[in-house]
Motif scaffolding. Structure first.
Motif, PDB file in Angstrom:
ATOM      1  N   THR A   1     -34.256   7.581 -19.015  1.00 43.18           N
ATOM      2  CA  THR A   1     -34.805   8.904 -19.302  1.00 43.18           C
ATOM      3  C   THR A   1     -34.530   9.386 -21.081  1.00 43.18           C
ATOM      4  OG1 THR A   1     -34.329   9.909 -17.390  1.00 43.18           O
ATOM      5  CG2 THR A   1     -34.533  11.451 -19.055  1.00 43.18           C
ATOM      6  N   PRO A   2     -35.644   9.293 -21.904  1.00 44.66           N
ATOM      7  CA  PRO A   2     -35.663   9.708 -23.187  1.00 44.66           C
ATOM      8  C   PRO A   2     -34.869  11.136 -23.490  1.00 44.66           C
ATOM      9  CG  PRO A   2     -37.767   9.914 -22.626  1.00 44.66           C
ATOM     10  CD  PRO A   2     -37.018   9.340 -21.282  1.00 44.66           C
ATOM     11  N   GLU A   3     -34.380  11.405 -24.571  1.00 43.51           N
ATOM     12  CA  GLU A   3     -33.995  12.551 -25.104  1.00 43.51           C
ATOM     13  C   GLU A   3     -35.219  13.590 -24.860  1.00 43.51           C
ATOM     14  OE1 GLU A   3     -31.839  12.438 -28.615  1.00 43.51           O
ATOM     15  OE2 GLU A   3     -30.359  11.041 -27.897  1.00 43.51           O
ATOM     16  N   GLY A   4     -34.722  14.919 -24.717  1.00 41.89           N
ATOM     17  CA  GLY A   4     -35.812  16.052 -24.846  1.00 41.89           C
ATOM     18  C   GLY A   4     -36.462  16.055 -23.370  1.00 41.89           C
ATOM     19  N   GLU A   5     -37.438  17.018 -23.271  1.00 43.61           N
ATOM     20  CA  GLU A   5     -38.264  17.370 -21.969  1.00 43.61           C
ATOM     21  C   GLU A   5     -39.747  17.168 -22.233  1.00 43.61           C
ATOM     22  OE1 GLU A   5     -37.141  21.377 -21.255  1.00 43.61           O
ATOM     23  OE2 GLU A   5     -34.953  20.931 -20.750  1.00 43.61           O
ATOM     24  N   GLY A   6     -40.343  17.191 -21.143  1.00 44.66           N
ATOM     25  CA  GLY A   6     -41.736  17.046 -21.215  1.00 44.66           C
ATOM     26  C   GLY A   6     -42.403  15.810 -21.063  1.00 44.66           C
ATOM     27  N   HIS A   7     -41.454  14.639 -20.920  1.00 44.42           N
ATOM     28  CA  HIS A   7     -42.077  13.406 -21.082  1.00 44.42           C
ATOM     29  C   HIS A   7     -42.799  13.109 -19.712  1.00 44.42           C
ATOM     30  CE1 HIS A   7     -39.583  12.678 -24.531  1.00 44.42           C
ATOM     31  NE2 HIS A   7     -38.618  13.272 -24.058  1.00 44.42           N
ATOM     32  N   ASP A   8     -43.821  11.964 -19.718  1.00 42.37           N
ATOM     33  CA  ASP A   8     -44.441  11.420 -18.717  1.00 42.37           C
ATOM     34  C   ASP A   8     -43.403  10.519 -17.880  1.00 42.37           C
ATOM     35  OD1 ASP A   8     -46.874  12.779 -19.238  1.00 42.37           O
ATOM     36  OD2 ASP A   8     -47.982  11.098 -19.794  1.00 42.37           O
ATOM     37  N   THR A   9     -43.881  10.363 -16.785  1.00 42.95           N
ATOM     38  CA  THR A   9     -42.992   9.398 -16.160  1.00 42.95           C
ATOM     39  C   THR A   9     -43.820   8.249 -15.598  1.00 42.95           C
ATOM     40  OG1 THR A   9     -41.410  11.119 -15.086  1.00 42.95           O
ATOM     41  CG2 THR A   9     -41.397   9.063 -13.732  1.00 42.95           C
ATOM     42  N   VAL A  10     -43.292   7.057 -15.731  1.00 43.40           N
ATOM     43  CA  VAL A  10     -44.051   5.742 -15.251  1.00 43.40           C
ATOM     44  C   VAL A  10     -43.058   5.120 -14.368  1.00 43.40           C
ATOM     45  CG1 VAL A  10     -45.060   3.581 -16.020  1.00 43.40           C
ATOM     46  CG2 VAL A  10     -45.287   5.617 -17.452  1.00 43.40           C
ATOM     47  N   ALA A  11     -43.640   4.620 -13.207  1.00 43.81           N
ATOM     48  CA  ALA A  11     -42.815   3.774 -12.116  1.00 43.81           C
ATOM     49  C   ALA A  11     -43.170   2.393 -12.282  1.00 43.81           C
ATOM     50  CB  ALA A  11     -42.763   4.557 -10.852  1.00 43.81           C
ATOM     51  N   LEU A  12     -42.175   1.475 -12.331  1.00 46.19           N
ATOM     52  CA  LEU A  12     -42.437   0.173 -12.064  1.00 46.19           C
ATOM     53  C   LEU A  12     -41.905  -0.377 -10.842  1.00 46.19           C
ATOM     54  CD1 LEU A  12     -41.520  -0.814 -15.578  1.00 46.19           C
ATOM     55  CD2 LEU A  12     -43.645  -0.044 -15.119  1.00 46.19           C
ATOM     56  N   VAL A  13     -42.644  -0.941  -9.892  1.00 50.01           N
ATOM     57  CA  VAL A  13     -42.407  -1.119  -8.557  1.00 50.01           C
ATOM     58  C   VAL A  13     -42.195  -2.799  -8.539  1.00 50.01           C
ATOM     59  CG1 VAL A  13     -42.512  -0.737  -6.039  1.00 50.01           C
ATOM     60  CG2 VAL A  13     -42.966   1.216  -7.698  1.00 50.01           C
ATOM     61  N   GLY A  14     -41.147  -3.387  -7.803  1.00 45.72           N
ATOM     62  CA  GLY A  14     -41.428  -4.813  -7.956  1.00 45.72           C
ATOM     63  C   GLY A  14     -40.798  -5.340  -6.448  1.00 45.72           C
ATOM     64  N   LYS A  15     -41.572  -6.404  -5.957  1.00 49.08           N
ATOM     65  CA  LYS A  15     -41.443  -6.903  -4.571  1.00 49.08           C
ATOM     66  C   LYS A  15     -40.352  -7.809  -4.790  1.00 49.08           C
ATOM     67  CE  LYS A  15     -43.234 -10.598  -1.847  1.00 49.08           C
ATOM     68  NZ  LYS A  15     -44.241 -11.544  -1.433  1.00 49.08           N
ATOM     69  N   GLY A  16     -39.113  -7.865  -4.113  1.00 48.33           N
ATOM     70  CA  GLY A  16     -37.928  -8.521  -4.288  1.00 48.33           C
ATOM     71  C   GLY A  16     -37.550  -9.386  -3.237  1.00 48.33           C
ATOM     72  N   ILE A  17     -38.657 -10.318  -2.594  1.00 46.67           N
ATOM     73  CA  ILE A  17     -38.153 -11.153  -1.336  1.00 46.67           C
ATOM     74  C   ILE A  17     -37.647 -12.549  -2.170  1.00 46.67           C
ATOM     75  CG2 ILE A  17     -39.202 -12.547   0.594  1.00 46.67           C
ATOM     76  CD1 ILE A  17     -39.330  -9.849   0.959  1.00 46.67           C
ATOM     77  N   THR A  18     -36.083 -12.390  -1.836  1.00 43.66           N
ATOM     78  CA  THR A  18     -35.373 -13.241  -2.598  1.00 43.66           C
ATOM     79  C   THR A  18     -35.711 -14.898  -1.966  1.00 43.66           C
ATOM     80  OG1 THR A  18     -33.292 -13.060  -0.972  1.00 43.66           O
ATOM     81  CG2 THR A  18     -33.628 -11.813  -3.401  1.00 43.66           C
ATOM     82  N   PHE A  19     -36.089 -15.052  -0.701  1.00 42.98           N
ATOM     83  CA  PHE A  19     -36.572 -16.164  -0.046  1.00 42.98           C
ATOM     84  C   PHE A  19     -37.535 -15.740   1.081  1.00 42.98           C
ATOM     85  CE2 PHE A  19     -36.991 -20.125   2.283  1.00 42.98           C
ATOM     86  CZ  PHE A  19     -37.157 -20.896   1.078  1.00 42.98           C
TER      87      PHE A  19
ATOM     88  N   GLY B   1     -48.096   7.473 -13.723  1.00 47.21           N
ATOM     89  CA  GLY B   1     -48.617   6.169 -13.433  1.00 47.21           C
ATOM     90  C   GLY B   1     -47.518   5.268 -12.545  1.00 47.21           C
ATOM     91  N   VAL B   2     -48.265   4.393 -11.617  1.00 49.69           N
ATOM     92  CA  VAL B   2     -47.151   3.728 -10.922  1.00 49.69           C
ATOM     93  C   VAL B   2     -47.781   2.300 -10.762  1.00 49.69           C
ATOM     94  CG1 VAL B   2     -46.284   2.961  -8.546  1.00 49.69           C
ATOM     95  CG2 VAL B   2     -46.410   5.232  -9.407  1.00 49.69           C
ATOM     96  N   ILE B   3     -47.157   1.262 -11.288  1.00 51.31           N
ATOM     97  CA  ILE B   3     -47.723  -0.161 -11.298  1.00 51.31           C
ATOM     98  C   ILE B   3     -46.836  -0.804 -10.576  1.00 51.31           C
ATOM     99  CG2 ILE B   3     -48.123  -2.324 -12.788  1.00 51.31           C
ATOM    100  CD1 ILE B   3     -47.552   1.264 -14.433  1.00 51.31           C
ATOM    101  N   ASP B   4     -47.308  -1.610  -9.532  1.00 48.20           N
ATOM    102  CA  ASP B   4     -46.508  -2.583  -8.680  1.00 48.20           C
ATOM    103  C   ASP B   4     -46.846  -4.034  -9.063  1.00 48.20           C
ATOM    104  OD1 ASP B   4     -47.707  -3.804  -6.318  1.00 48.20           O
ATOM    105  OD2 ASP B   4     -48.710  -1.976  -6.058  1.00 48.20           O
ATOM    106  N   LEU B   5     -45.895  -4.820  -9.116  1.00 46.34           N
ATOM    107  CA  LEU B   5     -45.889  -6.296  -9.086  1.00 46.34           C
ATOM    108  C   LEU B   5     -45.459  -6.989  -8.193  1.00 46.34           C
ATOM    109  CD1 LEU B   5     -44.917  -4.875 -12.078  1.00 46.34           C
ATOM    110  CD2 LEU B   5     -45.623  -7.157 -13.119  1.00 46.34           C
ATOM    111  N   ALA B   6     -46.377  -7.967  -7.716  1.00 46.35           N
ATOM    112  CA  ALA B   6     -45.825  -8.768  -6.442  1.00 46.35           C
ATOM    113  C   ALA B   6     -46.644 -10.087  -6.111  1.00 46.35           C
ATOM    114  CB  ALA B   6     -46.190  -7.632  -5.114  1.00 46.35           C
TER     115      ALA B   6
END
Length: 495
Positions: free
Chosen positions: A251-269, A368-373
């Motif tokens: 979270t950067p300092e200040g208010e009013g910032h956009d939120t971006v979510a990065l979602v990752g698939k974590g199947i370790t095996f 914005g939401v970006i998932d990587l899998a």
């Protein structure tokens, strides 16, 4: 390798070799002329022979015989100036760093012309570091062809003024930070499953968070049960290893910032579960957590660079094993958001754990939401090991990703996610089924995920072809590539 910036004259540099960049269409630039004068015309005489033409990824070694302090000058071909770009600089830098290492050099010096573009300088720093990457954590003996340890220890970049030095030092620091994040992702993806369980991945996330001052929350199995992460728990129930759900927040300092979510698939095996994979190549399923690795690597970089955007990293992690308690084809489970899922193939497990992760992410009200899998083998049939398949619900977000991909050369190719594909994942007994009708497998995966990515702009990146197995690059190995770290960082910084 340590990279430093100094003010000085390359002719007095105490180093194993001075690298002189040479354009294919310009043998008379200031650096060449200065080097030629120091060597009493030997460089121009050599160039006039035509053996070295300055083509990209070509080099030639000249011995100075005491004419300058360094014993060698290495001419480094860049190609034609009009065709030069950041990616070509990366390829040249990666090739040259590897060659210097393989020659047994410990130190190199590179004079930097003042007209060098910032993105080219950063590209050279990143690629030089990434090209030297090796994963040898579990080796106790040298290979038969390794006679000695060859390690390029230092690279000195020479400039002519304090102003240039200050500017280039900032660029070097940024390039090193991004390279370290990419190397973290490679190390995680390369780890065998018995050395990187979901618990160990969560511990690494906590370590990263502490180092770069991110907020980190980890849900263990009882917490997941309490909160209703039923699809993640369903995939995990065949394994002796408990699942984890990891949340990293910058979270950067200040208010009013956009939120971006990065979602990752974590199947370790990933064995495939009851829908067991064939034995050939199953060992590579240690890489099935490469999406999670990219998110964690990117969050490490973001914590260092501190962009003016709030970023939330979300990782769902578990093993997929065929134990006696494992989910079965035909089972119906209920996702975090309440949708029911008919499981027709337990090897389509990544989308199941992402269903919970995407449902959870809605609470952050992201822009914005970006998932990587590493979601489907079908994307490799479609795009090979060259680009990730991109699909989503928001054109503006897709364009931002494409621009970031262009800058970093972590390529994406947009695939259609028309409503027509929704028909393939309709279930007769539940709200949705986890596989399609056998056609357009990558898009069936995207159509499934779309059901859970509701209430925000979303893009899914299927990185099964780019997480490992890439060929032809001087700075990307054929093992884990770390794909996605540079792309995500660029996306966030350009936001």
């Amino acid at each position: 390798m340590n990279i430093t910036v100094e003010i000085g004259d390359f002719r007095q540099s105490e180093t194993d070799a001075v690298l002189i960049p040479v354009l294919e269409d310009d043998f008379h630039n200031e650096l060449i002329l200065a080097a030629d004068a120091a060597l009493e015309g030997r460089i121009q005489a050599f160039l006039n022979l035509g053996d070295f033409k300055g083509k990209p990824k070509t080099t030639s070694v000249l011995y100075t015989n005491g004419a300058i302090t360094a014993p060698r000058i290495i001419l480094v071909g860049l190609g034609v100036y009009a065709e030069l770009n950041a990616e070509k600089v990366r390829q040249v830098a990666g090739h040259t760093a590897r060659q210097a290492r393989d020659m047994g050099l410990k130190s190199i010096t590179v004079p930097i012309p003042p007209e060098t573009q910032d993105d080219w300088a950063q590209a050279a720093v990143e690629a030089s570091l990434l090209s030297l990457y090796e994963f040898k954590q579990h080796k106790t003996q040298k290979d038969d062809n390794e006679d000695e340890d060859k390690t390029l220890e230092s690279m000195t970049l020479l400039v002519g003024s304090e102003v240039e030095k200050s500017s280039l030092e900032r660029i070097v620091e940024r390039g090193q930070t991004i390279a370290k994040g990419t190397i973290l992702a490679r190390d995680l993806s390369n780890q065998p499953g018995n050395h990187l369980t979901p618990t160990q991945l969560a511990e690494k996330a906590e370590e990263v968070a502490e180092t770069v001052r991110l907020n980190c929350t980890v849900f263990d199995k009882p917490t997941l049960e309490e909160k209703g992460f039923r699809t993640l728990l369903a995939v995990a129930q065949g394994s002796a290893e408990d699942p984890r759900f990891i949340i990293l927040e910058y979270t950067p300092e200040g208010e009013g910032h956009d939120t971006v979510a990065l979602v990752g698939k974590g199947i370790t095996f990933d064995t495939g579960g009851i829908s067991l994979k064939s034995g050939g190549g199953m060992h590579e399923m240690k890489h099935d957590m490469s999406g999670a690795a990219a998110v964690l690597g990117a969050m490490q970089v973001i914590g260092h660079l501190k962009p003016n955007v709030r970023v939330v990293g979300v990782i769902a992690t578990t093993e997929n094993m065929p134990g006696s308690t494992a989910i079965k084809p035909g089972d119906v489970v209920t996702s975090y958001g309440g949708k029911t899922i008919e499981i027709l193939n337990t090897d389509a497990e990544g989308r199941l754990i992402l269903a919970d992760a995407l449902g959870w992410t809605a609470q952050y009200e992201p822009q914005g939401v970006i998932d990587l899998a590493t979601l489907t083998g079908a994307v490799i049939t479609c795009l090979g090991h060259v680009a990730a398949g991109a699909m989503g619900t928001d054109d503006a977000l897709m364009e931002k990703i494409k621009k970031a991909a262009e800058k970093t050369h972590e390529r994406v190719w947009e695939l259609p996610l028309w409503d027509d594909y929704d028909e393939g994942v309709k279930s007769k007994v539940a709200d949705v089924q986890n596989i399609g009708d056998g056609t357009a497998g990558t898009l069936a995966g995207g159509a499934f995920l779309k059901k859970f990515a509701e209430g925000y702009p979303w893009v899914h990146l299927d990185i099964a072809g780019t997480a490992w197995g890439m060929k032809g690059s001087t700075y990307i190995p054929e093992t884990a590539s770390g794909y996605g770290v540079r792309l995500l960082v660029q996306l966030v910084e350009d936001w």
